[in-house]
Scaffold this motif. Structure first.
Motif, PDB file in Angstrom:
ATOM      1  N   TYR A 417       0.829  -1.007  -0.013  1.00  0.00           N
ATOM      2  CA  TYR A 417      -0.053   0.226  -0.027  1.00  0.00           C
ATOM      3  C   TYR A 417       0.911   1.346   0.113  1.00  0.00           C
ATOM      4  CZ  TYR A 417      -3.878   3.135   1.242  1.00  0.00           C
ATOM      5  OH  TYR A 417      -4.847   4.231   1.351  1.00  0.00           O
ATOM      6  N   LEU A 418       0.933   1.936  -1.005  1.00  0.00           N
ATOM      7  CA  LEU A 418       1.724   3.172  -1.211  1.00  0.00           C
ATOM      8  C   LEU A 418       3.311   2.936  -1.380  1.00  0.00           C
ATOM      9  CD1 LEU A 418       0.032   5.543   1.463  1.00  0.00           C
ATOM     10  CD2 LEU A 418      -0.520   5.505  -0.951  1.00  0.00           C
ATOM     11  N   GLY A 419       3.382   1.373  -1.787  1.00  0.00           N
ATOM     12  CA  GLY A 419       4.982   1.324  -1.653  1.00  0.00           C
ATOM     13  C   GLY A 419       5.654   1.273  -0.592  1.00  0.00           C
ATOM     14  N   LEU A 420       4.777   1.658   0.541  1.00  0.00           N
ATOM     15  CA  LEU A 420       5.607   2.028   1.940  1.00  0.00           C
ATOM     16  C   LEU A 420       5.297   0.882   2.923  1.00  0.00           C
ATOM     17  CD1 LEU A 420       4.615   5.664   2.204  1.00  0.00           C
ATOM     18  CD2 LEU A 420       6.937   4.945   2.305  1.00  0.00           C
ATOM     19  N   THR A 421       4.083   0.191   2.810  1.00  0.00           N
ATOM     20  CA  THR A 421       3.633  -0.650   3.896  1.00  0.00           C
ATOM     21  C   THR A 421       3.130  -2.002   3.072  1.00  0.00           C
ATOM     22  OG1 THR A 421       1.437   0.128   3.965  1.00  0.00           O
ATOM     23  CG2 THR A 421       2.801   0.849   5.429  1.00  0.00           C
ATOM     24  N   ILE A 422       2.942  -3.050   4.081  1.00  0.00           N
ATOM     25  CA  ILE A 422       2.476  -4.267   3.274  1.00  0.00           C
ATOM     26  C   ILE A 422       1.351  -4.928   4.195  1.00  0.00           C
ATOM     27  CG2 ILE A 422       3.211  -6.734   2.692  1.00  0.00           C
ATOM     28  CD1 ILE A 422       6.214  -5.378   2.774  1.00  0.00           C
ATOM     29  N   PRO A 423       0.227  -5.240   3.494  1.00  0.00           N
ATOM     30  CA  PRO A 423      -0.916  -5.864   4.276  1.00  0.00           C
ATOM     31  C   PRO A 423      -0.600  -7.238   5.088  1.00  0.00           C
ATOM     32  CG  PRO A 423      -1.426  -6.226   1.957  1.00  0.00           C
ATOM     33  CD  PRO A 423      -0.005  -5.408   2.109  1.00  0.00           C
ATOM     34  N   GLY A 424      -0.880  -7.328   6.186  1.00  0.00           N
ATOM     35  CA  GLY A 424      -0.573  -8.443   6.978  1.00  0.00           C
ATOM     36  C   GLY A 424       0.716  -8.480   7.699  1.00  0.00           C
ATOM     37  N   PHE A 425       1.364  -7.182   7.699  1.00  0.00           N
ATOM     38  CA  PHE A 425       2.660  -6.932   8.282  1.00  0.00           C
ATOM     39  C   PHE A 425       2.881  -5.576   9.067  1.00  0.00           C
ATOM     40  CE2 PHE A 425       3.619 -10.047   5.037  1.00  0.00           C
ATOM     41  CZ  PHE A 425       4.541 -10.884   5.513  1.00  0.00           C
ATOM     42  N   PRO A 426       2.050  -5.712  10.309  1.00  0.00           N
ATOM     43  CA  PRO A 426       1.855  -4.519  10.995  1.00  0.00           C
ATOM     44  C   PRO A 426       3.257  -3.785  11.433  1.00  0.00           C
ATOM     45  CG  PRO A 426       0.677  -6.385  12.166  1.00  0.00           C
ATOM     46  CD  PRO A 426       1.515  -6.891  11.170  1.00  0.00           C
TER      47      PRO A 426
END
Length: 540
Positions: A417-426
């Motif tokens: 998401y936005l190249g900044l974060t990854i779903p499932g990895f808080p």
């Protein structure tokens, strides 16, 4: 071995992986917002790509006055760049100066390759473990592992039998290599090879260049820094840095073009290309016309201009045709920058070997055997690229406790998401990750923008007594769809490039960078943050 440490390791607010330009700035920003942080670096020194890539001719393809940090005006005013384009030793010296100036080294662990990163949902902590078994825990994890940091050595049969010496451009010996009097083979003709080939040719008794795919390259016109130009540029630094935020690639002076290549007379178009050729650099070409990377006919006007230049420089017509790319639009793969590359093929001691028509079959004890001939060599240099954008992340066992590794989650291609974060990895952030403009921008500009966004996010969480942030799968799906839609409207997917993972056997073909422009991307990131971090699940 480390530059900081104690017998008892306290828990950190933030752990950062990678001590290149991204990791060092992240450390600086985390300190600025009052968070404890430490950087873990696999190499024996700081600098990231500029620590590892010491091959002959290694140089940045963005002008040095642009390719530098903008966060401290005194730093950018005082630092003196010796040339128009920074060479590897000068860039590394700059990075080391920044580390010393801001006292960053005390929180950097060197020779500390991270092997695993595991998140415990109950404890809300990340635990990272080095290859040597040292563990560190932190509430947040920032990956600043870089986009071109996992060298790809081709798996040609017989490499272990070769009696000479071989090297990879991304793992070049710090002491350098002397090729004087040797028969040398360079495998690859991408941006790295295009930089190293002219210099190796000056030393070698004979140089064989093994080319599978020709790439477009433009002259750098590098020169010593002109003091008057530097003075005038620095007098406008503030304005230039602000302007860069609105440009397609994060470089001042190159705003989004408004003219079509096909809407002006051919003579005027040719004059513009000639002007850009003489000026040097790649960004002028990439931003010359609004349809440069959107319309095949418009793109072909530039591609054929460069092909004609190649034919005019290289004396042997057959060699010139091999060097003139015809299988991809110009700019759809990384547009290269050179000093005397095409001229090198006029030397008597340089031979171009076409391994598209006659592929390399094996490495022998004495050289390289293709489908057509055998070439005796004393040394080989592989300029075969990297597992770009995702390789460094996939090499680490990153997972939520009890869940699949990131490498498995990304088996069909990276999703962010936005190249900044990854779903499932808080509480997990990536600087210049896939789905961001990263490699399609002035990297330090994007590094600063991403890191500032992360820092603002952590301040937002702290101010509201929130402990966890995690992108929602639907938001990630929508972002990936948007990144793909933007790319599909361009000519980028027409090329088998490392932007799509095409240089790594078995890697899924997914276009990874965001090519909507730095300005548009920045606006989207700001909108998300302003809307209470829309698309994220925030919790205590």
């Amino acid at each position: 071995m480390s530059e900081a440490g104690s017998d008892r390791e306290p828990e950190l607010d933030v752990v950062i992986v990678g001590a290149g330009l991204g990791g060092l700035y992240a450390l600086h920003r985390m300190r600025a917002i009052g968070m404890t942080a430490r950087v873990y670096e696999a190499g024996g020194g700081i600098g990231g790509t500029w620590f590892w890539n010491r091959y002959p001719g290694a140089r940045c393809d963005i002008e040095s006055l642009e390719y530098s940090y903008a966060f401290d005006d005194a730093l950018q005013q005082e630092w003196k760049w010796p040339e128009r384009y920074g060479a590897q030793p000068d860039i590394l010296r700059y990075i080391e100066h920044v580390a010393d100036r801001f006292d960053l080294r005390r929180d950097v662990r060197l020779d500390a390759r991270i092997a695993t990163a595991v998140y415990d949902r109950d404890a809300n902590r990340w635990t990272l473990t080095t290859a040597d078994g040292e563990a560190v825990t932190a509430r947040f994890c920032i990956m600043a592992t870089g986009n071109l940091s996992t060298p790809r050595v081709p798996d040609f049969p017989g490499l272990e039998r070769f009696r000479g010496r071989w090297y990879h451009s991304g793992l070049w010996p710090a002491e350098g290599v002397d090729f004087t009097g040797l028969r040398v083979g360079v495998v690859g003709t991408g941006s790295t090879a295009i930089q190293m080939i002219p210099l190796i040719a000056q030393q070698a008794r004979h140089l064989h260049v093994f080319q599978r795919t020709a790439n477009f390259s433009l002259p750098a016109r590098n020169q010593p820094m002109d003091p008057e130009f530097e003075r005038a540029f620095k007098a406008e630094y503030r304005r230039r840095r602000e302007e860069a935020k609105r440009t397609p690639v994060g470089v001042s002076g190159f705003l989004a073009p408004t003219r079509s290549a096909l809407a002006i007379p051919a003579e005027e178009r040719e004059r513009r290309y000639e002007e850009l050729w003489q000026q040097g650099g790649t960004i002028g070409f990439l931003t010359s016309f609004k349809d440069f990377l959107l319309d095949e006919a418009a793109n072909e006007t530039a591609a054929e201009f460069v092909r004609r230049k190649i034919r005019s420089i290289v004396r042997d017509p057959a060699v010139a045709e091999l060097l003139a790319p015809k299988d991809h639009p110009i700019g759809s793969k990384r547009l290269c920058l050179d000093t005397g590359y095409y001229e090198t093929y006029n030397r008597d001691n340089v031979t171009l070997v076409d391994v598209r028509s006659a592929p390399i079959r094996e490495i022998t004890e004495t050289g390289i055997r293709t489908a057509a001939a055998e070439y005796e060599l004393d040394a080989m240099a592989f300029a075969t690229g990297f597992d770009a954008m995702t390789g460094a992340l996939r090499e680490i066992d990153i997972r939520v406790a009890g869940g699949p590794a990131l490498s498995e989650v990304w088996k069909a291609g990276p999703r962010t998401y936005l190249g900044l974060t990854i779903p499932g990895f808080p509480n997990f952030f990536v600087i210049t990750g896939p789905g961001s403009p990263g490699v399609k921008s002035q990297m330090i500009h994007s590094i600063e923008q991403h890191t500032d966004w992360i820092a603002d996010c952590l301040v937002h969480l702290r101010g509201r007594q929130l402990a966890r942030i995690e992108p929602e799968p639907a938001a990630s799906d929508a972002w990936v769809a948007h990144v793909n839609a933007v790319a599909d409207a361009t000519l980028y997917p027409r090329a088998d490039s490392w932007y799509m993972g095409a240089n790594i056997p078995g890697k899924p073909r997914v276009f990874m960078p965001y090519v909507g422009g730095v300005g548009a991307y920045r606006a989207k990131c700001e909108e998300v943050a302003a809307d209470n971090y829309r698309g994220f699940a925030l919790s205590r």
